[in-house]
Design a protein around this motif. Structure first.
Motif, short mmCIF file in Angstrom:
data_model
loop_
_atom_site.label_atom_id
_atom_site.label_comp_id
_atom_site.label_asym_id
_atom_site.label_seq_id
_atom_site.Cartn_x
_atom_site.Cartn_y
_atom_site.Cartn_z
N LEU A 36 -0.53 -0.69 -6.42
CA LEU A 36 -1.05 -1.12 -5.14
C LEU A 36 -2.56 -1.32 -5.25
CD1 LEU A 36 -0.69 -1.56 -2.02
CD2 LEU A 36 -1.14 0.90 -1.78
N THR A 37 -3.04 -2.50 -4.87
CA THR A 37 -4.47 -2.78 -4.91
C THR A 37 -4.89 -3.41 -3.58
OG1 THR A 37 -4.38 -5.09 -5.66
CG2 THR A 37 -4.19 -3.38 -7.36
N PRO A 38 -6.19 -3.45 -3.32
CA PRO A 38 -6.63 -4.31 -2.23
C PRO A 38 -6.17 -5.74 -2.52
CG PRO A 38 -8.44 -2.96 -3.07
CD PRO A 38 -7.31 -2.81 -4.03
N GLY A 39 -5.96 -6.53 -1.47
CA GLY A 39 -5.62 -7.93 -1.69
C GLY A 39 -6.69 -8.59 -2.54
N LEU A 40 -6.27 -9.40 -3.51
CA LEU A 40 -7.23 -10.05 -4.38
C LEU A 40 -8.02 -11.11 -3.61
CD1 LEU A 40 -5.05 -10.58 -7.60
CD2 LEU A 40 -6.22 -8.51 -6.80
N GLY A 59 0.25 -15.00 -6.01
CA GLY A 59 -0.62 -14.41 -7.01
C GLY A 59 -1.27 -13.11 -6.60
N GLY A 60 -0.99 -12.64 -5.36
CA GLY A 60 -1.58 -11.40 -4.88
C GLY A 60 -2.91 -11.58 -4.17
N PHE A 61 -3.32 -12.84 -3.93
CA PHE A 61 -4.59 -13.10 -3.25
C PHE A 61 -4.36 -13.11 -1.74
CE2 PHE A 61 -5.18 -14.95 -7.45
CZ PHE A 61 -6.45 -14.50 -7.78
N THR A 62 -5.23 -12.40 -1.03
CA THR A 62 -5.15 -12.37 0.42
C THR A 62 -6.34 -13.05 1.09
OG1 THR A 62 -6.19 -10.18 0.47
CG2 THR A 62 -3.78 -10.26 0.43
N THR A 63 -7.40 -13.29 0.33
CA THR A 63 -8.57 -14.04 0.82
C THR A 63 -8.94 -15.06 -0.24
OG1 THR A 63 -9.44 -12.17 2.11
CG2 THR A 63 -10.97 -13.93 1.56
N ILE A 64 -9.02 -16.32 0.16
CA ILE A 64 -9.44 -17.37 -0.77
C ILE A 64 -10.50 -18.23 -0.10
CG2 ILE A 64 -7.24 -17.39 -2.00
CD1 ILE A 64 -6.48 -19.90 -0.46
N CYS A 65 -11.31 -18.88 -0.93
CA CYS A 65 -12.42 -19.69 -0.44
C CYS A 65 -12.21 -21.12 -0.91
CB CYS A 65 -13.74 -19.14 -0.92
SG CYS A 65 -13.94 -17.37 -0.54
N ALA A 66 -12.07 -22.05 0.04
CA ALA A 66 -11.65 -23.41 -0.26
C ALA A 66 -12.85 -24.34 -0.44
CB ALA A 66 -10.75 -23.93 0.86
N MET A 67 -12.81 -25.09 -1.54
CA MET A 67 -13.87 -26.02 -1.87
C MET A 67 -13.83 -27.25 -0.96
SD MET A 67 -15.83 -24.80 -4.06
CE MET A 67 -15.93 -23.33 -5.10
N PRO A 68 -14.99 -27.91 -0.76
CA PRO A 68 -15.07 -28.98 0.24
C PRO A 68 -14.89 -30.39 -0.32
CG PRO A 68 -17.28 -28.39 -0.43
CD PRO A 68 -16.34 -27.51 -1.23
N GLN A 70 -9.51 -0.14 7.68
CA GLN A 70 -9.75 -1.52 7.27
C GLN A 70 -8.49 -2.37 7.48
OE1 GLN A 70 -10.60 -2.22 3.05
NE2 GLN A 70 -12.36 -3.43 3.66
N LYS A 71 -8.68 -3.68 7.56
CA LYS A 71 -7.56 -4.60 7.65
C LYS A 71 -6.59 -4.37 6.49
CE LYS A 71 -8.62 -7.37 11.20
NZ LYS A 71 -7.73 -7.66 12.34
N ALA A 72 -5.31 -4.41 6.78
CA ALA A 72 -4.29 -4.13 5.77
C ALA A 72 -3.99 -5.39 4.96
CB ALA A 72 -3.03 -3.58 6.43
N ASP A 73 -4.93 -5.75 4.07
CA ASP A 73 -4.75 -6.84 3.12
C ASP A 73 -4.53 -6.21 1.75
OD1 ASP A 73 -5.30 -8.52 5.22
OD2 ASP A 73 -7.35 -8.93 4.61
#
Length: 428
Positions: free
Chosen positions: A54-58, A86-95, A375-378
């Motif tokens: 179990l890890t924080p969301g990637l 892939g286990g990612f909960t926060t991603i940053c989208a390129m423009p 904290q938020k459960a991500d």
């Protein structure tokens, strides 16, 4: 809605694995401990994690969702489903989409699509310049007030020092980050892969290392002159690592990322003229790869980011000469890195998780990346025991342009949770 995660394994403060349980309530982490049966009695759902890590969301600060404008390659929905797998909960989208989100109206249109379709949290970059051109600059203050995450022209380097200097001055004033795809186009000479030994064997034009490193050298001095936080995308050369290391020693506010494919592969791994191996920056030499690993381990490089760059099968079915640059990565990053670095005792598991959670959160000031109560459960869970083959038919992305299909890995995602809601369950 409450959720009790039983029989999980976490990394403790000493970097060791230990058994644990987590109780989530209304999207928040309410308790973490060895026995949460008291809280668990009121759980709406109980999950037996079967010993999964179990890890924080990637967190991935570099992805291409391709929407709007290129939905044949990827959409916000499929791209975020791939991230969840892939286990990612926060991603940053390129423009680098069409239209580019270089005005408030265009940015809000993308954000509305994200609100409607995304299954993980998406932070949207805005361009440094209008239309990703040489100039003029976008209005950073206005775009930040509309929710822009940071500023980048990813896909193209900012070609003039004056434009980058003015952008950094504004970024320093607005307390935001300039995120740079570093590429001096005057040094490209039509290259499609690294200028080394393998491109000559394949009779393909090469991309010089100095194409990347020379622009980083320019930009770190501009960062020093303006005080702006400057973040380097997908570092690939030993010269780039050296420049960033020297800049950090000098106290210049520079941070950097590296991709899984640059950590795992070199030009020598390219079997033939195959567009699956065409990415920008290209796969470099073995000595470059060694420098990237060393840079991660000594803190020169701050984090790992995928640069998930989907394309259609038709676009990637042929020679490097005609195909677009790019490789997917959201669904394979953790498992590949765990198998080829943690299992081989090159990285510790704690280091890998830190580079994918704590470090990007700290560098970009995100309220994510840890598993603190309140904290938020991500969260993400990974099966570290079962070995599986990476299969194209299991990808959630619309794209399959990766050279890693067919590789056998451990560490595939067991479950991904965003705001206490299960958004992906694997078949581990």
């Amino acid at each position: 809605m409450s959720l009790w995660l039983k029989n999980t394994t976490i990394i403790n403060q000493q970097g060791q694995l230990e058994a644990s349980e987590v109780f989530l309530n209304k999207g928040i982490i309410e308790a973490v401990g060895s026995d949460l049966s008291f809280q668990g009695k009121r759980a709406n759902q109980i999950i037996d994690a079967q010993g999964a890590l179990l890890t924080p969301g990637l967190i991935d600060v570099h992805v291409h969702l391709r929407e709007p404008g290129f939905s044949e390659k990827e959409t916000i929905k499929t791209g975020t489903m791939a991230a969840a797998r892939g286990g990612f909960t926060t991603i940053c989208a390129m423009p680098n989409v069409k239209p580019e989100p270089d005005t408030v109206e265009k940015l809000r249109a993308v954000q509305e699509k994200i609100r409607t379709d995304a299954v993980v949290k998406v932070l949207q970059y805005a361009p440094i310049t209008k239309g990703l051109s040489t100039e003029p600059l976008t209005d950073q203050k206005v775009l930040l007030s509309a929710g822009a995450f940071a500023f980048t022209n990813d896909g193209v380097g900012v070609q003039t020092a004056g434009t980058m200097y003015l952008a950094m001055k504004e970024a320093a004033k607005n307390k935001t980050v300039i995120v740079a795809h570093t590429e001096d186009e005057s040094l490209l000479f039509g290259g499609v892969m690294h200028e080394g030994t393998r491109n000559k064997e394949l009779d393909l034009p090469g991309i010089l290392s100095v194409t990347e490193s020379s622009q980083i050298a320019r930009d770190v001095l501009l960062s020093e002159a303006t005080g702006a936080h400057y973040h380097v995308c997908h570092v690939s050369t030993k010269e780039s690592v050296r420049i960033i290391r020297d800049a950090k020693r000098a106290g210049i506010p520079v941070t950097a990322e590296v991709t899984p494919h640059h950590l795992l592969l070199t030009e020598q791994d390219i079997p033939k003229d195959s567009a699956l191996y065409k990415m920008n920056p290209p796969l470099r030499s073995p000595s470059d790869r060694e420098a990237l690993i060393e840079g991660l381990l000594d803190g020169t490089i701050d984090m790992i980011a995928t640069d998930h760059a989907p394309h259609t099968i038709e676009e990637k079915n042929g020679s490097m000469m005609q195909a677009p640059f790019g490789v997917t990565g959201s669904e394979t990053a953790f498992s590949l890195l765990y198998t080829h670095f943690v299992e081989k005792n090159i990285f510790t598991l704690a280091q890998l998780v830190e580079w994918l959670t704590i470090r990007p959160a700290k560098v970009f000031g995100l309220s994510a990346g840890t598993m603190e109560i309140g904290q938020k459960a991500d969260l993400a869970l990974f099966d570290l025991q079962t070995e599986k083959e990476l299969l194209a038919e299991e990808y959630q992305s619309k794209a399959i342009n990766t050279p890693f299909t067919g590789w056998k890995v451990k560490g595939q995602t067991f479950m991904t949770i965003v705001d206490g809601k299960i958004v992906y369950t694997g078949n581990c």
